[in-house]
Design an enzyme around this catalytic site. Structure first.
Site, short mmCIF file in Angstrom:
data_model
loop_
_atom_site.label_atom_id
_atom_site.label_comp_id
_atom_site.label_asym_id
_atom_site.label_seq_id
_atom_site.Cartn_x
_atom_site.Cartn_y
_atom_site.Cartn_z
N GLY A 123 7.38 12.44 -8.48
CA GLY A 123 7.93 11.61 -8.53
C GLY A 123 8.81 11.28 -7.19
CG ASP A 172 0.06 10.22 -1.16
OD1 ASP A 172 0.07 9.67 0.07
OD2 ASP A 172 0.95 9.84 -2.46
#
Ligand code: PMV
Length: 333
Positions: A123, A172
């Site tokens: 995160g 990503d």
């Protein structure tokens, strides 16, 4: 019980250098792999008929998922009927393994234990989910005696990114599967970047958990409310990214720094920065960084600064003094 060690697979973390958010709307962005942070999967044989087990030791959470052949087939049949991300199973780790097995055309899970270790903080916009998923795809290929090219690995990992992040741009999974600096535009052929000289990046963590899903949704809401205004910002970001590419390719670090900072100001206009991120950006610039900006989804999470290596420690100290919960320094080449 853990059986014979079969092998280890890995995948790096990543950071978005420039162009986040606008990339969701088709503008280019540049991302680089962070090979100093790795997600790794150790593969061990398990007794015949025991199915597949995914163990996560240090992901900041504990996942111990055991699947029998029967549960696997049930999951598989659910998956094959899945048409919408909201109907997919919520646990992305077995999901990516299932996707890989399906992709390889395999009916049964091999009898193995996949043990995950990851240095990529969760995160934090450093690509934890895509890195773990990529290492898992590679591990599933390893135990099945197959190999997949980066393009296909990236495609499989993208499915889990949808599951976790809503409407990801795909940057990503791409940078992590290719393990190379990339100039990325959604739906366009991938362009690999060759850096003229290494980049020295300092990353500062606000320590505030951030949800990329939430900031992406907020940007979308603003865009729906006033498309012309948002698109103006996206266009400006796109131009900055194209110029940044040139600066990277010819090694113009001070120009690149200016472009990073200009990108931060546009991200502020898109309302994805936060007082904490702004404070860290200012602190890095005052400590002599060539440029600084938030990186990733924003709203918390991390910022990055482009730094001459000689003042790296100075910038790290300044970030800590300005409230960074942790800092990392990376050389990207
Ligand atoms: O939070 P991260 O590092 O996964 O980056 C998100 C980047 C966005 O452009 C905001 C979203 C996306 O999918 O590209």
């Amino acid at each position: 019980m853990v059986g014979e060690f079969v092998g280890r697979t890995s995948a790096p973390g990543k950071t978005i250098l420039i162009g986040e958010h606008a990339v969701v709307y088709g503008k280019p962005a540049i991302a680089v792999p962070v090979t100093q942070l790795l997600a790794q999967v150790d593969v061990f044989r398990a007794p015949a008929g025991s199915g597949m087990r995914i163990l996560s030791l240090d992901l900041g959470c504990t996942i111990d998922t055991e699947y029998s052949q029967r549960e696997y087939s049930q999951q598989l049949s659910i998956l094959s009927k899945t048409t919408h991300p909201s109907e997919m199973p919520s646990d992305p780790l077995p999901y990516v393994v299932y996707q890989t097995l399906q992709y390889l055309g395999l009916d049964h899970p091999p009898d193995v234990i996949l043990q995950i270790h990851s240095d990529v903080p969760l995160g934090r916009g450093l690509g934890s989910s895509a890195a773990v998923a990529t290492a898992l795809v590679r591990a599933t290929c390893l135990v099945s005696g197959h190999s997949l090219p980066p393009e296909e690995i990236s495609h499989i990992v993208f499915q889990t990114e949808i599951l976790q992040h809503g409407t990801p741009s795909g940057i990503d999974n791409t940078v992590i599967a290719y393990e190379q600096p990339i100039f990325y535009s959604k739906g366009r052929p991938l362009e690999r970047l060759h850096l003229h000289r290494p980049l020295h990046l300092c990353i500062g963590d606000t320590g505030i958990p951030a949800s990329t899903r939430a900031t992406v949704a907020a940007v979308r809401q603003n865009w729906e409310r006033d498309p012309a205004k948002s698109e103006g910002y996206f266009n400006e970001i796109g131009q900055i990214v194209t110029e940044a590419r040139l600066a990277l390719e010819i090694g113009q670090m001070s120009r690149l720094g200016q472009l990073l900072t200009a990108n931060h100001h546009l991200l502020q206009q898109l309302q994805v920065s936060s007082p904490e991120l702004d404070r860290l950006v200012v602190a890095a610039l005052q400590a002599g960084a060539l440029g600084a900006k938030l990186s990733g989804g924003g709203g918390g999470g991390i910022m990055l600064a482009l730094v001459n290596p000689g003042i790296m420690e100075q910038v790290q100290r300044a970030l800590k003094a300005a409230g960074a919960s942790q800092t990392w320094s990376f050389e990207i080449s």
